[in-house]
Design a protein around this motif. Structure first.
Motif, short mmCIF file in Angstrom:
data_model
loop_
_atom_site.label_atom_id
_atom_site.label_comp_id
_atom_site.label_asym_id
_atom_site.label_seq_id
_atom_site.Cartn_x
_atom_site.Cartn_y
_atom_site.Cartn_z
N VAL A 281 11.92 -28.54 -0.14
CA VAL A 281 11.19 -27.61 0.72
C VAL A 281 10.89 -26.35 -0.09
N VAL A 282 9.65 -25.91 -0.04
CA VAL A 282 9.22 -24.70 -0.75
C VAL A 282 8.60 -23.74 0.26
N VAL A 283 9.10 -22.50 0.28
CA VAL A 283 8.56 -21.44 1.14
C VAL A 283 7.89 -20.41 0.24
N THR A 284 6.62 -20.16 0.46
CA THR A 284 5.86 -19.21 -0.37
C THR A 284 5.28 -18.11 0.50
N ALA A 285 5.07 -16.95 -0.13
CA ALA A 285 4.45 -15.81 0.58
C ALA A 285 3.72 -14.95 -0.44
N HIS A 286 2.52 -14.54 -0.13
CA HIS A 286 1.77 -13.63 -1.00
C HIS A 286 2.30 -12.21 -0.83
N LEU A 287 2.47 -11.54 -1.93
CA LEU A 287 3.05 -10.20 -1.87
C LEU A 287 2.20 -9.24 -1.05
N ARG A 288 0.87 -9.35 -1.17
CA ARG A 288 0.01 -8.42 -0.45
C ARG A 288 0.21 -8.55 1.05
N GLU A 289 0.28 -9.80 1.55
CA GLU A 289 0.47 -10.00 2.98
C GLU A 289 1.90 -9.67 3.39
N ALA A 290 2.85 -10.04 2.54
CA ALA A 290 4.25 -9.78 2.89
C ALA A 290 4.55 -8.29 2.94
N PHE A 291 3.92 -7.54 2.04
CA PHE A 291 4.19 -6.11 1.98
C PHE A 291 3.11 -5.29 2.66
N ALA A 292 2.35 -5.93 3.52
CA ALA A 292 1.31 -5.20 4.24
C ALA A 292 1.87 -4.03 5.05
N PRO A 293 3.04 -4.16 5.73
CA PRO A 293 3.58 -2.99 6.44
C PRO A 293 3.87 -1.81 5.53
N VAL A 294 4.45 -2.10 4.35
CA VAL A 294 4.73 -1.00 3.42
C VAL A 294 3.43 -0.41 2.88
N THR A 295 2.45 -1.29 2.64
CA THR A 295 1.16 -0.80 2.18
C THR A 295 0.54 0.12 3.21
N ARG A 296 0.60 -0.29 4.46
CA ARG A 296 0.05 0.57 5.52
C ARG A 296 0.82 1.88 5.60
N MET A 297 2.15 1.80 5.45
CA MET A 297 2.93 3.03 5.47
C MET A 297 2.55 3.94 4.31
N GLY A 298 2.42 3.35 3.11
CA GLY A 298 2.01 4.16 1.96
C GLY A 298 0.64 4.78 2.16
N ALA A 299 -0.28 3.97 2.72
CA ALA A 299 -1.62 4.51 2.98
C ALA A 299 -1.56 5.66 3.97
N TRP A 300 -0.71 5.52 4.99
CA TRP A 300 -0.56 6.61 5.96
C TRP A 300 0.04 7.85 5.32
N VAL A 301 1.01 7.65 4.45
CA VAL A 301 1.62 8.81 3.78
C VAL A 301 0.59 9.53 2.93
N VAL A 302 -0.20 8.75 2.17
CA VAL A 302 -1.24 9.37 1.34
C VAL A 302 -2.27 10.07 2.22
N ALA A 303 -2.66 9.40 3.31
CA ALA A 303 -3.64 10.01 4.21
C ALA A 303 -3.10 11.30 4.82
N ILE A 304 -1.82 11.27 5.21
CA ILE A 304 -1.21 12.47 5.79
C ILE A 304 -1.14 13.58 4.74
N ALA A 305 -0.79 13.19 3.50
CA ALA A 305 -0.73 14.20 2.43
C ALA A 305 -2.10 14.82 2.19
N VAL A 306 -3.12 13.95 2.15
CA VAL A 306 -4.49 14.46 1.94
C VAL A 306 -4.91 15.35 3.11
N LEU A 307 -4.62 14.88 4.34
CA LEU A 307 -4.99 15.68 5.52
C LEU A 307 -4.24 17.01 5.53
N ALA A 308 -2.93 16.93 5.24
CA ALA A 308 -2.15 18.18 5.21
C ALA A 308 -2.68 19.11 4.13
N GLY A 309 -3.01 18.51 2.97
CA GLY A 309 -3.58 19.36 1.91
C GLY A 309 -4.89 20.00 2.31
N ALA A 310 -5.76 19.19 2.98
CA ALA A 310 -7.04 19.74 3.41
C ALA A 310 -6.85 20.86 4.42
#
Length: 826
Positions: A491-520
């Motif tokens: 049995v082999v279980v596979t997962a693409h990193l982009r899909e698996a880490f989508a929550p962290v990616t969204r969190m990182g994008a939110w942090v960057v967006a918040i930083a940019v918004l706060a900076g603006a």
């Protein structure tokens, strides 16, 4: 052209370092494609190097007064990060655009240090060079651009390359010929072309490429739109850079740490869940195989069933087979074969298909094996259904055997819900030939397992394992595998990193967006606050500019209650004090000029008769007989009076000098003030017999003794009495009264003379000051007597006052001297 000449590559390099480093730190799994395979294990470290270098370069640019090593270290970090990225991501995979772009960034970033000594930046050179090279490459090898990022443009790539080349040349020529119009046209066109490339790269999911081309598009747009280089000084700029650093950097730093910890936690969770899912799948399959084997083994050893098969009781056999197919819920089909492979009992679920199945591999394997249950390779039935079967021999006696077969449908096996997460893909394959038994993503079976093409059979020989690989599209994926106990299955279980880490990616994008918004927001607030502070400071600056200018309003309106308002109030108070001081200085200058005029006149007044009398004496002594004794006495008396007058004038000026230098001292001793007043009055009556009857004295009979400076009190009384006589008509009395007071002695000198105007009373004791009517009624003097009188009285801890009802109403000077205080002071 100033902005084009001063625009620096450092700004763009730092901006690229910021965006690329932020992407690497916050969303490292966006770099999971095969293009980044060399740097992927170190992606966060490289992103941190980008961020550190870019941040230090920006600090050096925004704070030029900081030590120079900050900028040098930042450039070294940034160049090192660019070099690693350029070689591993652009040169080795042969990415034409990246190879050109990052090479020019590094070369011009190094060259710019020498051109900055002449005040010239190389940003226009960088943009024109990149545009010309992009244009040539697009025209020469458009297929590479189509393959990499610009597939949506199709045949337009060559046209885009021609535009890049022409606009790059136009920018180079415009800068060389110093033609701002040509430069702005070229920069505007390049801004659109780089923006088009950013959109094209974004469609391929490349965050770093999109950010880089967006930065270049923005740089072209700013150079085309801005007419004058901004002045990076003043309160607004200081607030701007301070707010930018204070608002963006902490958020980015905290977000990076949070993103790193979240990614690490998610990595552990992903690894654990993948292995757990593989273990759960293998456990379920192992249990299924074990139950199926056990059930068939029980049937094959059942004596009743064996007797029914030996007797050929079809009804009983059919009943037993139907029970095996339908009621157990495990097998999708069951049939019975004799030792030649002919059907003894066909499966009802397989449409009672009869015939000889001796050619089947599972039958051939069962003939060779003993009494064990065998699991077959997957195959297609005659009806076209994918199956695996469990086969067990039945000993019927007398050397006869039958074979009981239980089949599992791979279609139904694929419909069984997986225990793994929906973001995982589950594959099950037969290790003997790599045949795919189950695949949750597409439902394929019987073909070769895709994971074997990615890892190879040798990578899956272990009982279980976990590793990361690239799929056939170049995307990174994690693979967990485990063998199913008691079976040849894995049995082999596979997962693409982009899909698996989508929550962290969204969190990182939110942090960057918040930083940019706060900076603006912070930058907007800094501009608003900076404008308010700058306007108020400019008002103060204008106030300082006119400070001390006569007839100019120097008051600055104070707004609010903050430190600037307090500074404004302090400025207004200072301006008021300066204004008063200037008025006093102007008055002092006027008094000085008046004094010089009076002093020259007063000094000339006794000198003139002195000189005339001496010349007369010289002529008489040389012409013969001298003067009579009586005439000589009168002449000598006149000379003596003029000398006394000169002595008094010089003494007054020396006293004023002692007052101003702090050398005016007293020598105290017991003095009878009544006797001293009587002596002064008598002396004046003797020296000025024409005023003797005008002057009267009122003193008590008893002595008034205290500790005073007798010489200074004599000077005080003489000045006051002389002043009273000087400014009084000959027929008006002058009265001197000396009497004991509550705390000491009081002396009044009262006259009926010209009086004092009310506006002159407050300045009457100021050196060189003379009242207006005293100047008009000239009676000699320098205006120093009353100033000396006040100093004498105050040095004795006394007080002197003046009272006058106005011009023509006379004047009364009152002196109060404490006896005890002076005695104690002595």
């Amino acid at each position: 052209m100033e902005i084009l000449e001063r625009a620096r590559v450092e700004w763009v390099a730092a901006a690229i370092g910021i965006v690329v480093g932020t992407t690497m730190v916050f969303v490292p799994y966006e770099f999971g494609s095969a293009l980044f395979q060399y740097i992927y294990p170190y992606i966060r470290l490289l992103g941190s190097l980008f961020l550190a270098g870019a941040a230090m370069v920006l600090l050096a640019l925004m704070y030029p007064a900081w030590p120079a090593f900050v900028g040098r270290v930042g450039r070294v970090f940034l160049l090192a990060a660019f070099a690693v990225y350029w070689w591993t991501v652009c040169v080795l995979p042969v990415s034409l655009t990246g190879t050109v772009l990052y090479l020019f960034v590094m070369v011009l970033l190094v060259m710019e240090r020498s051109t900055l000594r002449r005040g010239q930046g190389l940003l226009p050179v960088f943009l024109s060079s990149v545009a010309v090279c992009f244009g040539a490459l697009m025209a020469w090898a458009p297929q590479d651009f189509l393959r990499f990022a610009l597939a949506s443009l199709g045949s337009s790539v060559r046209l885009m390359g021609i535009l890049f080349f022409l606009l790059g040349m136009l920018l180079a020529v415009g800068r060389w010929r110093r033609q701002p119009f040509f430069c702005r046209v070229a920069l505007g066109g390049l801004a659109l072309l780089f923006l088009n490339m950013a959109v094209g790269v974004a469609s391929r999911g490349s965050w770093s490429g999109m950010s880089v081309y967006a930065v270049m598009s923005l740089a072209c747009l700013l150079l085309a739109a801005v007419r004058r280089w901004p002045t990076l000084s003043g309160v607004r700029w200081r607030l701007f850079r301070g707010m930018a650093l204070a608002s963006v950097l902490p958020i980015v730093g905290v977000g990076a740490v949070a993103s790193f910890l979240a990614q690490k936690a998610l990595e552990v969770e992903l690894r654990g869940k993948a292995q757990q899912a593989a273990s759960a799948e293998t456990a379920w399959l192992a249990q299924t195989a074990l139950i199926a084997s056990s059930l068939l083994r029980v049937y094959s050893r059942d004596t009743d069933f064996i007797a029914q098969v030996r007797a050929g009781d079809r009804a009983a056999i059919e009943e037993r087979m139907a029970l095996l197919e339908n009621q157990t819920g495990l097998f999708d089909a069951a049939w019975l074969l004799d030792e030649d492979g002919d059907t003894l009992m066909a499966s009802a679920r397989l449409n009672r298909a009869n015939g000889n199945f001796a050619h089947r591999a599972y039958f051939q394997d069962a003939l060779k094996a003993g009494a064990q249950v065998l699991l077959s390779r997957p195959f297609l039935t005659r009806s076209g259904q994918p199956f695996v079967v469990f086969t067990v021999p039945m000993e019927l006696g007398e050397g006869r055997r039958a074979f009981l077969v239980g089949g599992l449908s791979l279609r139904r096996l694929g419909l069984h819900p997986t225990l793994a997460s929906r973001s995982y893909q589950v594959e099950m394959f037969d290790r003997r030939d790599g045949s795919l038994l189950r695949e949750t993503a597409r439902g394929d079976v019987l073909g070769r397992a895709p994971v074997l093409d990615l890892l190879g059979p040798d990578a899956l020989k272990g009982v279980e394992g976990f590793q990361e690989v690239f799929d056939d599209t170049g995307r990174r994926m994690v693979v967990a595998h485990a063998q199913v106990a008691g079976t040849p299955w894995s049995v082999v279980v596979t997962a693409h990193l982009r899909e698996a880490f989508a929550p962290v990616t969204r969190m990182g994008a939110w942090v960057v967006a918040i930083a940019v918004l706060a900076g603006a927001i912070a930058l907007l607030l800094s501009q608003w606050v900076g404008r308010d502070v700058a306007e108020r400071l400019e008002t103060l600056r204008d106030g300082f500019a006119v400070l001390g200018t006569p007839s100019v309003e120097q008051q600055v309106p104070a707004r609010g209650d903050d430190e600037i308002a307090q500074l404004t109030l302090g400025f207004n108070e200072m301006a008021a004090r300066i204004d008063r001081t200037q008025k006093e200085l102007r008055e002092a200058i006027a008094i000085r000029d008046q004094f010089l005029s009076m002093a020259s006149h007063e000094l000339r007044t006794p000198l003139t008769p002195l000189k005339a009398t001496l010349e007369l004496l010289i002529r008489q002594s040389g012409s013969g007989p001298g003067m009579t004794p009586e005439r000589q006495r009168e002449t000598y008396a006149r000379l003596n009076r003029q000398v006394d007058r000169l002595t008094r004038l010089i003494g007054d000026m020396l006293d004023v000098s002692r007052l101003q230098s702090g050398r005016f001292t007293l020598t105290v001793a017991p003095v009878d003030v009544a006797a001293l007043a009587r002596e002064v009055v008598e002396r004046i009556q003797v020296t000025r017999p024409e005023r003797a009857r005008q002057l009267t004295l009122e003193v008590p009979e008893a002595p008034l003794v205290g500790r005073w400076d007798e010489q200074r009190l004599d000077q005080l009384f003489t000045n006051l009495v002389e002043n009273a006589l000087r400014y009084s008509p000959p027929d008006m009395p002058v009265v001197v009264r000396v009497r004991e007071d509550a705390d000491g002695v009081r002396v009044d000198v009262e006259d009926r003379g010209i009086g004092i105007p009310p506006e002159s009373v407050s300045q009457l004791f100021t050196p060189f000051f003379r009242a207006r009517n005293a100047t008009e009624h000239y009676a000699g003097g320098l205006g120093l007597g009353l100033a000396i009188c006040r100093e004498i009285v105050e040095r004795h801890a006394g007080r002197i006052d003046v009272k006058s009802d106005g011009p023509g109403q006379g004047t009364c000077f009152t002196v109060r001297l404490p006896r005890a205080a002076v005695a104690d002071a002595a």
